[in-house]
Design a protein around this motif. Structure first.
Motif, mmCIF file in Angstrom:
data_model
loop_
_atom_site.group_PDB
_atom_site.id
_atom_site.type_symbol
_atom_site.label_atom_id
_atom_site.label_comp_id
_atom_site.label_asym_id
_atom_site.label_seq_id
_atom_site.Cartn_x
_atom_site.Cartn_y
_atom_site.Cartn_z
ATOM 1 N N ARG A 220 0.712 -0.942 0.235
ATOM 2 C CA ARG A 220 0.113 -0.136 0.295
ATOM 3 C C ARG A 220 0.830 1.194 -0.177
ATOM 4 O O ARG A 220 0.736 2.260 -0.692
ATOM 5 N N ASN A 318 -5.283 5.196 5.199
ATOM 6 C CA ASN A 318 -6.451 4.185 5.885
ATOM 7 C C ASN A 318 -7.580 5.103 5.563
ATOM 8 O O ASN A 318 -8.443 3.800 5.221
ATOM 9 N N PHE A 319 -7.461 5.513 4.450
ATOM 10 C CA PHE A 319 -8.484 5.637 3.680
ATOM 11 C C PHE A 319 -8.833 5.043 2.510
ATOM 12 O O PHE A 319 -10.093 3.935 2.233
ATOM 13 N N THR A 321 -7.385 1.362 2.845
ATOM 14 C CA THR A 321 -7.979 0.469 3.450
ATOM 15 C C THR A 321 -9.642 0.361 4.197
ATOM 16 O O THR A 321 -10.150 -0.627 3.328
ATOM 17 N N GLU A 322 -10.191 1.074 4.062
ATOM 18 C CA GLU A 322 -11.515 1.782 4.594
ATOM 19 C C GLU A 322 -12.017 1.703 3.247
ATOM 20 O O GLU A 322 -13.318 0.802 3.270
ATOM 21 N N HIS A 323 -11.995 2.338 2.904
ATOM 22 C CA HIS A 323 -12.481 2.591 0.686
ATOM 23 C C HIS A 323 -12.225 1.486 0.236
ATOM 24 O O HIS A 323 -13.886 0.557 -0.880
ATOM 25 N N ARG A 325 -12.515 -1.627 1.380
ATOM 26 C CA ARG A 325 -13.359 -2.516 2.216
ATOM 27 C C ARG A 325 -14.825 -2.518 1.497
ATOM 28 O O ARG A 325 -15.634 -3.220 1.832
ATOM 29 N N TRP A 326 -15.302 -0.938 2.141
ATOM 30 C CA TRP A 326 -16.669 -0.228 1.166
ATOM 31 C C TRP A 326 -16.937 -1.014 0.022
ATOM 32 O O TRP A 326 -17.942 -1.482 -0.152
ATOM 33 N N ARG A 329 -17.990 -5.014 -0.392
ATOM 34 C CA ARG A 329 -19.090 -5.021 0.370
ATOM 35 C C ARG A 329 -20.319 -4.321 -0.776
ATOM 36 O O ARG A 329 -21.234 -5.420 -0.232
ATOM 37 N N LYS A 335 -14.319 -11.063 0.857
ATOM 38 C CA LYS A 335 -13.512 -9.934 1.421
ATOM 39 C C LYS A 335 -11.787 -10.540 1.371
ATOM 40 O O LYS A 335 -11.445 -11.925 2.126
ATOM 41 N N ARG A 337 -8.174 -8.434 2.243
ATOM 42 C CA ARG A 337 -7.286 -6.335 2.568
ATOM 43 C C ARG A 337 -6.745 -5.870 1.436
ATOM 44 O O ARG A 337 -6.549 -6.931 -0.058
#
Length: 396
Positions: A220, A318-319, A321-323, A325-326, A329, A335, A337
């Motif tokens: 990343r 961090n964005f 990683t979080e985005h 996952r979004w 979903r 799922k 990483r």
């Protein structure tokens, strides 16, 4: 606490103690001189308890003597261990990478400070048992031995500094067994799944990041660290030589660029894949249009970087990683990483028959063994070759 048991040998009871000598487990047999019989079993058990207690008192006395001699020799050893760790972390900050310092700082705040503040043990009085108890508390909380290994590394390093400065006579962490590493096999997508992911991120702010990470198996930080001067459209190459991490600056997490990668082998120059070249040229044109469109509102702090948003701001780790996952979903994708795109790259290369050595160079692993340890279980073609060799080996 020293543990032990009774054992029968040559018609007599023996007290068997499990000791730790120089960080290694040792078994010691001590004769009770009591013959094996129903009447002497209780006496033998009592003898075992007395022998075990005697060894515990000896060990405690040895530790107290060591602690006392250290205290007399170096007053600095009388500080609380937790205070020493804080001071040590501050002292090494200028000499280590920001990402390393951030990791150490997080570990200190998460576990070292709370645990050893409660125990209030002094640096000079710290024993291997204190350290083992700390490690056991981590395991009791459901974490793997890999987490313990990370804490072992930082504590041992800090204590070794105290030994080097003659504050401690020896490093108590050296007398603690380093746990065995828990082998982790990352998840990875099949070719069909990665194509579904590419379709899902089309037009998304992460499209460029996801596709570059998947094609090149980048970490990343390496993906976000790509800059335009790393791409040579004439020679058709792309160089990985920079990274972007999330750093705590003044209590606020902000993206920070560094010319420090994980290992020397992480610095690498790879061929520019045609499909990635097209993506980059499109991104370059899009960024130029956005600069014209947004004018003064466009952020000009990150003009060198490739992975930026519409306003020119670099994407926060961090964005990403979080985005990511979004997105998974939202589109009902399996799922994984973001880092598993790196594993996906390696698995697809292996399934295409690319040798493990070439994959090592592509991913930027420091040694061949690192690549083999992580991906050998996926190399089915090698197993097929072994099977074919064995099938014909004993034919007459």
């Amino acid at each position: 606490m020293i543990t032990g048991c009774l054992q029968k040998k040559n018609g007599y009871y023996y007290a068997v103690l499990y000791l730790k000598v120089d960080g290694k487990r040792k078994t010691k047999w001590i004769a009770t001189k009591l013959p094996v019989s129903t009447t002497s079993e209780r006496k033998a058990q009592k003898a075992l308890d007395e022998i075990r207690m005697q060894y515990e008192l000896q060990e405690k006395s040895k530790q107290e003597t060591t602690a006392a001699s250290v205290s007399e020799y170096a007053p600095e050893a009388q500080v609380l261990f937790v205070d020493y760790m804080k001071k040590w972390l501050d002292s090494i900050q200028p000499s280590i990478a920001t990402a390393t310092y951030q990791s150490y700082s997080f570990m200190m705040k998460a576990r070292v400070i709370p645990y050893f503040t409660a125990s209030a043990v002094q640096l000079g009085a710290l024993t291997p048992q204190d350290i083992e108890n700390f490690y056991q508390s981590i395991l009791n909380d459901g974490y793997t031995t890999n987490t313990v290994i990370h804490y072992h590394a930082i504590i041992r390093k800090a204590l070794q500094s105290a030994v080097k400065k003659d504050i401690l006579a020896k490093n108590p962490a050296d007398q603690v067994d380093r746990p065995k590493k828990n082998v982790y096999h990352g998840s990875f997508y099949s070719e069909e799944e990665i194509l579904d992911l590419f379709h899902a991120v089309a037009g998304d702010p992460l499209e460029l990041c996801v596709k570059i990470a998947a094609y090149y198996g980048l970490r990343r930080s390496e993906t976000l660290g790509l800059r335009w001067d790393a791409v040579d459209f004439g020679k058709k190459t792309i160089s990985i030589s920079h990274k972007v991490i999330e750093a705590n600056v003044g209590g606020k997490f902000v993206p920070l660029g560094e010319d420090v990668l994980k290992t020397k082998s992480s610095f690498r120059t790879l061929p520019l894949i045609p499909v990635v070249e097209t993506l980059l040229l499109d991104a370059k044109e899009r960024q130029e249009k956005n600069r014209t469109l947004f004018r003064d509102s466009y952020c000009r702090d990150y003009l060198d970087y490739i992975c930026v948003d519409e306003c020119g701001k670099i994407l926060r780790p961090n964005f990403v990683t979080e985005h990511f996952r979004w997105v998974l979903r939202k589109y009902g994708l399996r799922k994984i990483r973001f880092h598993d795109l790196r594993h996906t790259c390696a698995s697809l290369l292996l399934s295409s028959g690319i040798p493990m050595k070439q994959i090592q160079l592509w991913l930027g692993h420091s040694t061949f063994s690192t690549t083999a340890d992580i991906y050998a279980h996926l190399d089915f073609s090698a197993q097929e070759q072994s099977a074919a060799a064995m099938s014909g080996m004993f034919l007459q």
